[in-house]
Write a protein that holds these residues in place. Structure first.
Motif: not given
Length: 75
Positions: A9-33
């Motif tokens: 699986g995928l191990l993802i390191f992220a920060k809320k304050e990271c603009e890119t991390c916030a932008m990919v959040e919906p994509v991560l949800g799609e991966l889980v679904r």
């Protein structure tokens, strides 16, 4: 609490304050679904992203172990 990392699986390191991390959040949800195993370790806000049950890595212990230099990092 000790963290057990998955064998696959995928191990993802992220920060809320990271603009890119916030932008990919919906994509991560799609991966889980879609059935992909995803584990998110968050470096600044233990509730981010709330939809994915993040692991608190605000002490950066796991980030150092995986030699994470920037976020988002996907392993």
């Amino acid at each position: 609490m000790p963290v057990t990392f998955p064998d696959s699986g995928l191990l993802i390191f992220a920060k809320k304050e990271c603009e890119t991390c916030a932008m990919v959040e919906p994509v991560l949800g799609e991966l889980v679904r879609a059935g992909q195993q995803v584990m998110v370790l968050t470096q600044d806000d233990p509730t981010f992203p709330a939809s994915l049950a993040p692991i608190d890595d605000t002490a950066l212990e796991h980030s150092f172990c995986f030699d994470v230099e920037s976020v988002p990092t996907i392993i």
